[in-house]
Motif scaffolding. Sequence first.
Motif, PDB file in Angstrom:
ATOM      1  N   ASN A   1       0.749  -1.204  -0.037  1.00  0.00           N
ATOM      2  CA  ASN A   1      -0.072  -0.067  -0.008  1.00  0.00           C
ATOM      3  C   ASN A   1       0.949   1.211  -0.090  1.00  0.00           C
ATOM      4  N   PRO A   2       1.439   1.540  -1.184  1.00  0.00           N
ATOM      5  CA  PRO A   2       2.094   2.737  -1.262  1.00  0.00           C
ATOM      6  C   PRO A   2       1.405   4.162  -0.708  1.00  0.00           C
ATOM      7  N   SER A   3       2.159   4.926  -0.214  1.00  0.00           N
ATOM      8  CA  SER A   3       1.248   6.202   0.372  1.00  0.00           C
ATOM      9  C   SER A   3       2.375   7.214   0.252  1.00  0.00           C
ATOM     10  N   TRP A   4       1.796   8.479   0.355  1.00  0.00           N
ATOM     11  CA  TRP A   4       2.698   9.581   0.225  1.00  0.00           C
ATOM     12  C   TRP A   4       3.803   9.470   1.316  1.00  0.00           C
ATOM     13  N   THR A   5       5.143  10.136   0.799  1.00  0.00           N
ATOM     14  CA  THR A   5       5.979   9.905   1.775  1.00  0.00           C
ATOM     15  C   THR A   5       6.308  11.436   2.028  1.00  0.00           C
ATOM     16  N   VAL A   6       6.125  11.690   3.354  1.00  0.00           N
ATOM     17  CA  VAL A   6       6.559  12.998   4.033  1.00  0.00           C
ATOM     18  C   VAL A   6       7.949  13.085   4.564  1.00  0.00           C
ATOM     19  N   GLY A   7       8.813  14.011   4.170  1.00  0.00           N
ATOM     20  CA  GLY A   7       9.931  14.059   4.856  1.00  0.00           C
ATOM     21  C   GLY A   7      10.896  12.983   4.355  1.00  0.00           C
ATOM     22  N   CYS A   8      11.312  12.236   4.834  1.00  0.00           N
ATOM     23  CA  CYS A   8      12.420  11.188   4.499  1.00  0.00           C
ATOM     24  C   CYS A   8      12.127   9.921   5.150  1.00  0.00           C
ATOM     25  N   SER A   9      12.133   8.747   4.322  1.00  0.00           N
ATOM     26  CA  SER A   9      12.127   7.652   5.121  1.00  0.00           C
ATOM     27  C   SER A   9      13.220   6.700   4.692  1.00  0.00           C
ATOM     28  N   VAL A  10      13.681   5.992   5.452  1.00  0.00           N
ATOM     29  CA  VAL A  10      14.870   5.438   5.470  1.00  0.00           C
ATOM     30  C   VAL A  10      14.584   3.705   5.432  1.00  0.00           C
ATOM     31  N   ASP A  11      15.572   2.871   4.697  1.00  0.00           N
ATOM     32  CA  ASP A  11      15.509   1.746   4.950  1.00  0.00           C
ATOM     33  C   ASP A  11      16.771   1.110   4.434  1.00  0.00           C
ATOM     34  N   VAL A  12      16.972  -0.045   5.005  1.00  0.00           N
ATOM     35  CA  VAL A  12      18.637  -0.610   4.984  1.00  0.00           C
ATOM     36  C   VAL A  12      18.667  -1.766   4.386  1.00  0.00           C
ATOM     37  N   ARG A  13      19.761  -1.914   3.526  1.00  0.00           N
ATOM     38  CA  ARG A  13      19.794  -3.215   2.549  1.00  0.00           C
ATOM     39  C   ARG A  13      21.178  -3.743   3.298  1.00  0.00           C
TER      40      ARG A  13
ATOM     41  N   LEU B   1      16.292  21.863  16.348  1.00  0.00           N
ATOM     42  CA  LEU B   1      14.917  20.863  15.446  1.00  0.00           C
ATOM     43  C   LEU B   1      15.853  19.834  14.505  1.00  0.00           C
ATOM     44  N   GLU B   2      16.684  20.558  13.706  1.00  0.00           N
ATOM     45  CA  GLU B   2      17.392  19.587  12.798  1.00  0.00           C
ATOM     46  C   GLU B   2      18.101  18.661  13.497  1.00  0.00           C
ATOM     47  N   ARG B   3      18.798  18.818  14.538  1.00  0.00           N
ATOM     48  CA  ARG B   3      19.462  17.944  15.137  1.00  0.00           C
ATOM     49  C   ARG B   3      18.517  16.702  15.722  1.00  0.00           C
ATOM     50  N   ARG B   4      17.352  17.196  16.451  1.00  0.00           N
ATOM     51  CA  ARG B   4      16.501  16.307  16.970  1.00  0.00           C
ATOM     52  C   ARG B   4      15.936  15.268  15.667  1.00  0.00           C
ATOM     53  N   LEU B   5      15.674  15.867  14.601  1.00  0.00           N
ATOM     54  CA  LEU B   5      15.466  14.999  13.276  1.00  0.00           C
ATOM     55  C   LEU B   5      16.281  14.167  12.887  1.00  0.00           C
ATOM     56  N   LEU B   6      17.634  14.529  12.916  1.00  0.00           N
ATOM     57  CA  LEU B   6      18.683  13.628  12.412  1.00  0.00           C
ATOM     58  C   LEU B   6      18.796  12.692  13.532  1.00  0.00           C
ATOM     59  N   GLN B   7      18.649  12.923  14.694  1.00  0.00           N
ATOM     60  CA  GLN B   7      18.821  11.866  15.866  1.00  0.00           C
ATOM     61  C   GLN B   7      17.674  10.645  15.653  1.00  0.00           C
TER      62      GLN B   7
ATOM     63  N   LEU C   1       7.297  10.231  14.243  1.00  0.00           N
ATOM     64  CA  LEU C   1       7.828  11.416  15.036  1.00  0.00           C
ATOM     65  C   LEU C   1       8.895  12.215  13.793  1.00  0.00           C
ATOM     66  N   SER C   2       9.148  11.300  12.942  1.00  0.00           N
ATOM     67  CA  SER C   2      10.391  11.995  11.993  1.00  0.00           C
ATOM     68  C   SER C   2       9.466  13.072  11.227  1.00  0.00           C
TER      69      SER C   2
ATOM     70  N   GLN D   1       6.693  14.516  11.816  1.00  0.00           N
ATOM     71  CA  GLN D   1       6.360  15.665  12.454  1.00  0.00           C
ATOM     72  C   GLN D   1       7.650  16.655  12.638  1.00  0.00           C
ATOM     73  N   LEU D   2       8.643  16.142  12.962  1.00  0.00           N
ATOM     74  CA  LEU D   2       9.809  17.045  13.036  1.00  0.00           C
ATOM     75  C   LEU D   2      10.100  17.679  11.720  1.00  0.00           C
ATOM     76  N   PHE D   3       9.969  17.191  10.572  1.00  0.00           N
ATOM     77  CA  PHE D   3      10.313  17.475   9.294  1.00  0.00           C
ATOM     78  C   PHE D   3       9.644  18.780   8.961  1.00  0.00           C
ATOM     79  N   LEU D   4       8.135  18.489   9.135  1.00  0.00           N
ATOM     80  CA  LEU D   4       7.245  19.430   8.928  1.00  0.00           C
ATOM     81  C   LEU D   4       7.273  20.632   9.781  1.00  0.00           C
ATOM     82  N   GLU D   5       7.626  20.448  11.142  1.00  0.00           N
ATOM     83  CA  GLU D   5       7.881  21.656  11.705  1.00  0.00           C
ATOM     84  C   GLU D   5       9.103  22.225  11.413  1.00  0.00           C
ATOM     85  N   THR D   6      10.335  21.567  11.056  1.00  0.00           N
ATOM     86  CA  THR D   6      11.547  22.253  10.534  1.00  0.00           C
ATOM     87  C   THR D   6      11.147  23.283   9.166  1.00  0.00           C
ATOM     88  N   ALA D   7      10.430  22.496   8.421  1.00  0.00           N
ATOM     89  CA  ALA D   7       9.809  23.250   7.121  1.00  0.00           C
ATOM     90  C   ALA D   7       9.370  24.814   7.603  1.00  0.00           C
ATOM     91  N   ASP D   8       8.218  24.587   8.592  1.00  0.00           N
ATOM     92  CA  ASP D   8       7.667  25.721   9.022  1.00  0.00           C
ATOM     93  C   ASP D   8       8.598  26.701   9.646  1.00  0.00           C
TER      94      ASP D   8
END
Lengths: 236, 455
Positions: free
Chosen positions: A34-46, B189-195, B257-258, B260-267
């Motif tokens: 079920n692909p959905s919108w990616t908000v921000g960044c999503s990470v996966d590991v291979r 905020l960016e630090r929290r996001l990367l953590q 959580l990530s 949320q943090l991304f959207l807040e940082t963009a804001d």
Amino acid sequence: MASLDRVKVLVLGDSGVGKSSLVHLLCQNQVLGNPSWTVGCSVDVRVHDYKEGTPEEKTYYIELWDVGGSVGSASSVKSTRAVFYNSVNGIILVHDLTNKKSSQNLYRWSLEALNRDLVPTGVLVTNGDYDREQFADNQIPLLVIGTKLDQIHEAKRHEVLTRTAFLAEDFNAEEINLDCTNPRYLAAGSSNAVKLSRFFDKVIEKRYFLREGNQIPGFPDRKRFGGGTLKSLHYD
Amino acid sequence: MSFLIDSSIMITSQILFFGFGWLFFMRQLFKDYEVRQYVVQVIFSVTFAFSCTMFELIIFEILKVLNSSSRYFHWKMNLCVILLILVFMVPFYIGYFIVSNIRLLHRQRLLFSCLLWLTFMYFFWKLGDPFPILSPKHGILSIEQLISRVGVIGVTLMALLSGFGAVNCPYTYMSYFLRNVTDADILALERRLLQTMDMIISKKKRMAMTRRTMFQKGEVHNKPSGFWGMIKSVTTSAPGSENLTLIQQEVDALEELSRQLFLETADLYATKERIEYSKTFKGKYFNFLGYFFSIYCVWKIFMATINIVFDRVGKTDPVTRGIEITVNYLGIQFDVKFWSQHISFILVGIIIVTSIRGLLITLTKFFYAISSSKSSNVIVLLLAQIMGMYFVSSVLLIRMSMPLEYRTIITEVLGELQFNFYHRWFDVIFLVSALSSILFLYLAHKQAPEKHMAP
């Protein structure tokens, strides 16, 4: 087990081309239901075996950072995205074979990821034209992947594949064309799987076996906010 | 003979508007997507062209350009075409493209889109019942019936947009409301996001390794599916797969959580850019405009309330009233007829141009925010529908801003609609929209600082 070495690979492309499905396929060998919108960044590991089948075989973690969004986003979103582009070891550019615009936007995506630390304010000054020289001396390995191959009619397939071959040549990169909902394109032993493996090996080589030290030349830490550097939180 | 000349002028201008709509579509709306169905682009440009022609006819009316009878003819024709597009064509194509996206119904696309269109017509007709918009002497399939309903929808839209715009405009222009954002806040905020991303990565590494060892040992991780699978998983479950589901849950929470943090940082970045912009000359100019607009907004809300409470609808338009005031109270004598024509032309022209521009900008922003490559066709057609209805109701309402002698053409062409009702309806919805926007912006503004300043 968690003490294996790691490399970071970005997965870039327009929204809706299938980056999340691709990353899921690469990391979990399963099709994404079920692909959905990616908000921000999503990470996966291979988990990847470098130089598989030889005595120097070694296992590495490959982090695939799937950055969502579009090239035309507001500059505040671009500045936020830029935080993910730190210390990148490889870039996978994904485009949709049925949508020409997504292929054209790949130039802008690569410029955004590669050029960002020349501009302290995080705003792109380039007018979007790519320069072959920029890609010729680029040290970061690139790979171009075209998705939704099954939706291309047999008759048009040749024309589309010629176009994508030119695209890959511009980036000085290999290219793979597949359908993310069908695992057989990446079946072990197929030419696609070999290209993928070669790409990951190249990324690992550049990162760990480059004799100029561990930093990739021409890619210093970002200088922002009038002199303060963002300390990298990754253990290098 | 003159009719032919007039018609050719009209048709040339229509082609010009069509070209403009086409360019706007290609360059602005669809600049990140590929146009695969040219039908959509054609429909959008046609709707735009005919809507602009209506405004053009109003201007011609004021300036007395072209023959009066040919103007009347073109009005009628234009109105028929626009109604045809808004009530028949666009809804049908919207239904068609929605159905095309759903794989199951792909075979009988035409059938289902006709069904959707019939449902739309039913609700569209029912819309007329609760409103006192018609006198009973009109037939069932007359222009007045259709226009009155289109007018209701359009006026509601106009009032909603205007109410929100009137409140949002000073809020965005004035720098008084800007939160103070420092570079340190953004860095933190960016630090929290990367953590958070690091934590997600380490968990995913464990999962990937577990999957690999399981695969090598020959176990397969199956999610329990079906009744029998669930019973089996209660008694026998590989320890590896249990671990995986546990870690997966943790990862899901971290990923949320990530985001949320991304959207807040963009804001925060957006706010920082606005702060920098407000220090420039342009920013200061807009800040000043913001104060001016906030006074205007308060005045409009006040007038809307007065209109509703005292149940009065303005009989004279601002131009005539302005001229009356200058002549009677200030004693300045000038040629009323001549000046009233020119001033009303300028006033109406400004209203038309700003409303077209404002609408196109709002539509573009809206389109970027909610469209995706699958739904872009449907959304563009929806926007074309909204645009058409908006422009038709602008014509209805603009009647109030024109002196009496120019109103006759609109009254003649549109028939005997209860124009007063539309103005009253506009005031009500404007008031509701403005007040709820104030409430909404107040809540959003209050809630934001606590989120960011907490470490």
